[in-house]
Design a protein around this motif. Structure first.
Motif, PDB file in Angstrom:
ATOM      1  N   LEU A  58       0.860  -1.199   0.000  1.00 17.56           N
ATOM      2  CA  LEU A  58       0.000   0.000   0.000  1.00 17.56           C
ATOM      3  C   LEU A  58       0.894   1.246   0.000  1.00 17.56           C
ATOM      4  CD1 LEU A  58      -2.910   1.328   0.461  1.00 17.56           C
ATOM      5  CD2 LEU A  58      -2.203   1.503   2.830  1.00 17.56           C
ATOM      6  N   GLY A  59       0.694   2.070  -1.012  1.00 14.92           N
ATOM      7  CA  GLY A  59       1.442   3.329  -1.071  1.00 14.92           C
ATOM      8  C   GLY A  59       0.578   4.393  -1.722  1.00 14.92           C
ATOM      9  N   TYR A  60       1.157   5.573  -1.916  1.00 15.99           N
ATOM     10  CA  TYR A  60       0.376   6.739  -2.332  1.00 15.99           C
ATOM     11  C   TYR A  60       1.006   7.487  -3.496  1.00 15.99           C
ATOM     12  CZ  TYR A  60      -0.975   5.747   2.434  1.00 15.99           C
ATOM     13  OH  TYR A  60      -1.388   5.094   3.566  1.00 15.99           O
ATOM     14  N   ALA A  61       0.152   8.218  -4.212  1.00 20.61           N
ATOM     15  CA  ALA A  61       0.647   9.214  -5.165  1.00 20.61           C
ATOM     16  C   ALA A  61       0.212  10.579  -4.638  1.00 20.61           C
ATOM     17  CB  ALA A  61       0.058   8.971  -6.542  1.00 20.61           C
ATOM     18  N   VAL A  62       1.182  11.468  -4.465  1.00 17.67           N
ATOM     19  CA  VAL A  62       0.826  12.842  -4.079  1.00 17.67           C
ATOM     20  C   VAL A  62       0.495  13.574  -5.375  1.00 17.67           C
ATOM     21  CG1 VAL A  62       1.510  14.930  -2.860  1.00 17.67           C
ATOM     22  CG2 VAL A  62       2.494  12.723  -2.185  1.00 17.67           C
ATOM     23  N   ILE A  63      -0.714  14.100  -5.445  1.00 18.54           N
ATOM     24  CA  ILE A  63      -1.193  14.692  -6.700  1.00 18.54           C
ATOM     25  C   ILE A  63      -1.739  16.104  -6.468  1.00 18.54           C
ATOM     26  CG2 ILE A  63      -1.637  12.486  -7.844  1.00 18.54           C
ATOM     27  CD1 ILE A  63      -4.542  12.632  -7.030  1.00 18.54           C
ATOM     28  N   VAL A  64      -1.647  16.925  -7.515  1.00 19.16           N
ATOM     29  CA  VAL A  64      -2.163  18.300  -7.416  1.00 19.16           C
ATOM     30  C   VAL A  64      -3.059  18.610  -8.617  1.00 19.16           C
ATOM     31  CG1 VAL A  64      -0.394  19.482  -6.035  1.00 19.16           C
ATOM     32  CG2 VAL A  64      -0.013  19.142  -8.478  1.00 19.16           C
ATOM     33  N   ASN A  65      -3.902  19.613  -8.419  1.00 19.29           N
ATOM     34  CA  ASN A  65      -4.725  20.131  -9.513  1.00 19.29           C
ATOM     35  C   ASN A  65      -3.787  20.814 -10.515  1.00 19.29           C
ATOM     36  OD1 ASN A  65      -6.090  22.523 -10.827  1.00 19.29           O
ATOM     37  ND2 ASN A  65      -7.880  21.488  -9.968  1.00 19.29           N
ATOM     38  N   LYS A  66      -3.856  20.383 -11.777  1.00 14.44           N
ATOM     39  CA  LYS A  66      -2.888  20.835 -12.796  1.00 14.44           C
ATOM     40  C   LYS A  66      -2.987  22.346 -13.057  1.00 14.44           C
ATOM     41  CE  LYS A  66      -1.406  19.571 -17.518  1.00 14.44           C
ATOM     42  NZ  LYS A  66      -0.839  20.853 -17.767  1.00 14.44           N
ATOM     43  N   LYS A  67      -4.218  22.826 -13.152  1.00 13.89           N
ATOM     44  CA  LYS A  67      -4.420  24.244 -13.448  1.00 13.89           C
ATOM     45  C   LYS A  67      -3.818  25.106 -12.330  1.00 13.89           C
ATOM     46  CE  LYS A  67      -8.159  27.122 -14.984  1.00 13.89           C
ATOM     47  NZ  LYS A  67      -9.555  27.307 -14.668  1.00 13.89           N
ATOM     48  N   PHE A  68      -4.051  24.675 -11.103  1.00 17.45           N
ATOM     49  CA  PHE A  68      -3.502  25.405  -9.960  1.00 17.45           C
ATOM     50  C   PHE A  68      -1.969  25.397 -10.004  1.00 17.45           C
ATOM     51  CE2 PHE A  68      -1.577  24.921  -5.734  1.00 17.45           C
ATOM     52  CZ  PHE A  68      -1.907  26.141  -5.178  1.00 17.45           C
ATOM     53  N   TRP A  69      -1.407  24.214 -10.213  1.00 18.26           N
ATOM     54  CA  TRP A  69       0.052  24.042 -10.162  1.00 18.26           C
ATOM     55  C   TRP A  69       0.724  24.823 -11.296  1.00 18.26           C
ATOM     56  CZ3 TRP A  69       2.514  22.401  -6.068  1.00 18.26           C
ATOM     57  CH2 TRP A  69       3.844  22.003  -6.169  1.00 18.26           C
ATOM     58  N   ASP A  70       0.158  24.692 -12.496  1.00 19.50           N
ATOM     59  CA  ASP A  70       0.740  25.400 -13.649  1.00 19.50           C
ATOM     60  C   ASP A  70       0.613  26.919 -13.497  1.00 19.50           C
ATOM     61  OD1 ASP A  70       1.393  22.998 -14.780  1.00 19.50           O
ATOM     62  OD2 ASP A  70      -0.280  22.958 -16.203  1.00 19.50           O
TER      63      ASP A  70
END
Ligand code: LMR
Length: 333
Positions: free
Chosen positions: A235-247
């Motif tokens: 069990l592990g994770y992907a740290v993800i962000v909203n692309k529009k926000f990040w860009d």
């Protein structure tokens, strides 16, 4: 004329004041997750917050919402896509409903023997290709964070596949995990993490799987009599962000946050094993749950029953993806 000039000057001053106030407003990152603070992910999120706020000198504020306090499973992906939160760290078993089923390769039973094998995959072409697939969903993958290896729990001792027959087992929203439970003769039930304790307590489900850090911090030891150290999956994770926000972030801020994420990732992955070892000790100490260590024969029987799940899911997670993971880890089916 003079009055007009004074008015214009006052308006300009007000405008520049408003501009200054806006410039001083920190950029807020809402980081929502579903586990307790005292877990590898919980601590990793807090460490990222600390580094991000320190290094941007307060230009960024990270609000961490642990324990499903903002959004729970089944809600958080949509919230990220809509921009209601900016950052999540869902388990790799929760990307199927988003339409990126290949992430379920991480759920295949026994595919990783240890963290090193896993890291070869997350830092290699498969890890990168999976992140690429998120972009069309409006999401950017920033990092992979570890939890650990899962154990099985129930109110009866679980040693051999036959012991699982007919048990209702809570799983995450992954078809591979559903097939895993079916291969043992159990009945899989997809359920949000926040609902597991109560479902176990009231008998809505009979058992579940998770690494010890989640088992202990969700107090599952209060409502499960046995924990079998099966280590049958990761069990592990992907740290993800909203692309529009990040860009849309100023470039210097984004670079600083990328650095903070890199260091938080190292921290989270460094503590993951110890967090799980400590949690297992705490479960033992509680005296509420009996720990079952499988014999080599019992382990072999579990593996034999579960390995068919790989072939069954070739079309779902991709034959080539599985082959690549086998190559990277040296796994022999
Ligand atoms: C679960 O739902 O069992 C876990 O994925 C929770 C988590 O995020 O570790």
């Amino acid at each position: 004329m003079k009055a007009g000039f004074v008015l214009a000057a006052a308006a300009a001053a007000m405008l520049s004041f408003a501009g200054l106030a806006a410039a001083q407003q920190p950029i807020v990152i809402k980081f929502s997750h579903v586990v307790a603070l005292d877990t590898p992910k919980g601590k990793g999120a807090e460490y990222f917050k600390k580094l991000a706020e320190e290094r941007t000198k307060g230009r960024v504020k990270v609000e961490v919402y642990p324990n499903s306090t903002l959004f729970k499973d089944g809600e958080e992906m949509e919230a990220l896509q809509l921009g209601s939160v900016q950052m999540l760290a869902p388990s790799l078993a929760k990307f199927g409903p988003l339409g990126v089923r290949e992430f379920e390769v991480f759920d295949l039973p026994y595919i990783f023997d240890n963290y090193d094998e896993l890291h070869k995959v997350t830092s290699g072409p498969v890890g990168q290709a999976l992140f690429k697939k998120l972009e069309s969903k409006g999401i950017i993958g920033l990092a992979y964070w570890d939890n650990g290896f899962k154990d099985m729990s129930a109110n009866k001792p679980l040693k051999l596949p036959a012991d699982y027959k007919g048990l209702k087992m809570r799983i995450q929203s992954s078809k591979v995990l559903g097939d895993e439970m079916k291969a043992l003769g159990a009945i899989p039930q997809v359920m949000a993490f926040s609902e597991v304790y109560q479902a176990l307590q009231t008998g809505v489900v009979d058992g579940t799987e998770n690494p010890p850090s989640n088992f202990y911090t969700q107090k599952m030891h209060e409502v499960q009599k046995y924990l079998a150290l099966t280590d049958h999956g990761y069990l592990g994770y992907a740290v993800i962000v909203n692309k529009k926000f990040w860009d849309g972030l100023p470039a210097d801020i984004r670079t600083t946050l990328e650095g903070a994420m890199k260091d938080a990732t190292k921290y989270a992955n460094d503590i993951a094993k110890k967090e799980n070892d400590d949690a297992l000790e705490a479960v033992k100490k509680s005296g509420r749950t009996q720990i079952i260590t499988l014999t080599p024969e019992e382990k072999a029987a579990m593996k034999k029953a579960l390995i068919a799940v790989h072939k069954e899911n070739e079309s779902r997670v991709g034959k080539e993806t599985i082959a690549e993971v086998y190559r990277e880890t040296g796994f022999k089916p």
